[in-house]
Write an enzyme that holds these catalytic residues in place. Structure first.
Site, PDB file in Angstrom:
ATOM      1  N   LYS A  72       0.851  -1.191   0.000  1.00 28.16           N
ATOM      2  CA  LYS A  72       0.000   0.000   0.000  1.00 28.16           C
ATOM      3  C   LYS A  72       0.878   1.229   0.000  1.00 28.16           C
ATOM      4  O   LYS A  72       1.979   1.247   0.572  1.00 28.16           O
ATOM      5  CB  LYS A  72      -0.884   0.032   1.246  1.00 28.16           C
ATOM      6  CG  LYS A  72      -2.209   0.748   1.023  1.00 28.16           C
ATOM      7  CD  LYS A  72      -3.141  -0.126   0.184  1.00 28.16           C
ATOM      8  CE  LYS A  72      -4.516   0.487   0.032  1.00 28.16           C
ATOM      9  NZ  LYS A  72      -5.429  -0.393  -0.714  1.00 28.16           N
ATOM     10  N   LEU A 177     -22.346   5.742  -0.728  1.00 34.96           N
ATOM     11  CA  LEU A 177     -22.728   5.746  -2.144  1.00 34.96           C
ATOM     12  C   LEU A 177     -21.636   6.403  -2.986  1.00 34.96           C
ATOM     13  O   LEU A 177     -21.907   7.215  -3.863  1.00 34.96           O
ATOM     14  CB  LEU A 177     -24.061   6.472  -2.333  1.00 34.96           C
ATOM     15  CG  LEU A 177     -25.287   5.755  -1.766  1.00 34.96           C
ATOM     16  CD1 LEU A 177     -26.519   6.652  -1.855  1.00 34.96           C
ATOM     17  CD2 LEU A 177     -25.533   4.435  -2.508  1.00 34.96           C
TER      18      LEU A 177
END
Length: 342
Positions: A72, A177
């Site tokens: 990462k 969302l």
């Protein structure tokens, strides 16, 4: 105890920002993982995130049966910092040089705060990059594949709970969302799930109306009664405190680092709530990108690997039930076997 193979911390010569690159493991193959460009109180907080996220990537690849290890990259932006286009390009060039210096030990893709367009900039300096835009030979946005893999996991959970993988009428509560969450909301709507959604951004509410989903306040979403809770925002949602508020039978979502601490998995188990490891549920995007760009499988083969998440989750749930343990422990044991550490 630190179990990472390499941790690089550099001050970007152009941007002046702290760049953290953590390579957790190359036991199964070269490491891969996203670039997170996010605001942190300090660079040490970015380091903590990089360490946790890179180790989770190792588990993700191992559980998926891919010949890759976990890594990462985190660029820690000071609170309130906004990057104009030239400054953003400086950051990306700094990151690319750090990655290139590892000479193939680690390849980078997009994560929170970055996109395929950013990978194109990084690709100007190093070939060790994935999810570039399709017109540059990359696999592009990984969000649809992450959502598809999450849907596969939800089919497995539904079958385990109800004996039927069909999601028609199942009460699903989706938190977040963003790119993945929106794709997943559309997939769940197409499956006729009874969908409730929330997001900290009220501008997302029209999407709920478009899909015929119920909008719910993010402040009280965890206490809403539902069949399956689907975290699809940033991590750390599930804590010892929030666990007591839950009114669901299972939790399966694509958000990374959902558990505040590993002990929370045991708390959920004692409450009779299934928690499917996030590194399994969220693997679809990186499975598609890695198999397409680094392992050179065709689109059909890559899609098959993404949909195989349903089988992986089914096996974890079966193992957990048989051994009277948690899916988290079953997933960890599976990954460790494949890594050759047990």
């Amino acid at each position: 105890m630190l179990d990472h193979e390499q941790i690089l911390i550099r001050r970007g010569p152009r941007s002046g920002l702290p760049i953290v690159l953590a390579v957790h493991s190359t036991a199964l193959g070269p490491a891969a993982g996203g670039l997170r460009l996010w605001h942190y109180p300090g660079w040490r907080d970015g380091l903590t995130d990089a360490l946790r996220l890179s180790s989770a990537m190792t588990l993700k690849f191992a559980a998926a049966g891919l010949p890759s290890g976990g890594g990462k990259t985190v660029v820690a932006l000071p609170p309130g910092t906004e990057l104009d286009p030239p400054s953003r390009r400086d950051v990306l060039r700094d990151v690319a040089e750090v990655i290139n210096a590892l000479d193939g030990t680690y390849a980078v893709g997009p994560d929170v705060g970055t996109s395929p367009a950013d990978m194109a900039v990084i690709g100007e300096t190093t070939p060790h990059v994935f999810c570039k835009p399709p017109h540059l030979g990359g696999s592009g946005d990984s969000s649809p594949h992450t959502a598809q893999g999450t849907l596969a996991a939800l089919h497995a959970v539904s079958h385990h709970l109800y004996g039927d993988r069909d999601l028609d009428g199942r009460r699903m509560t989706l938190i977040g969302l963003g790119h993945v969450g929106e794709h997943l909301a559309r997939l769940l709507t197409a499956e006729n799930a009874d969908l409730t959604v929330t997001d900290i951004d009220p501008a997302k509410r029209p999407l709920a109306e478009e899909l015929g989903a119920t909008w719910h306040s993010s402040a009280t979403i965890l206490s809403k009664e539902t069949d399956i809770l689907i975290p699809a925002a940033l991590g750390g949602l599930l804590t010892a405190q929030t666990t007591h508020d839950l009114r669901c039978r299972a939790i399966a979502g694509p958000a990374n680092n959902q558990l505040d601490t590993p002990e929370v998995a045991g708390l959920l188990h004692r409450r009779g709530i299934l928690w499917i490891p996030d590194y399994v549920v969220s693997a679809g995007g990186v499975i598609n990108a890695i198999t397409t760009e680094l392992h050179h499988l065709d689109a059909t083969q890559s899609s098959t690997r993404v949909n195989a998440i349903e089988t992986i989750v089914t096996d974890l749930l079966t193992t957990a039930a048989t051994q009277d343990t948690t899916p988290a422990q079953a997933g960890h044991d599976l990954a460790q076997r494949r890594l050759g550490t047990t």
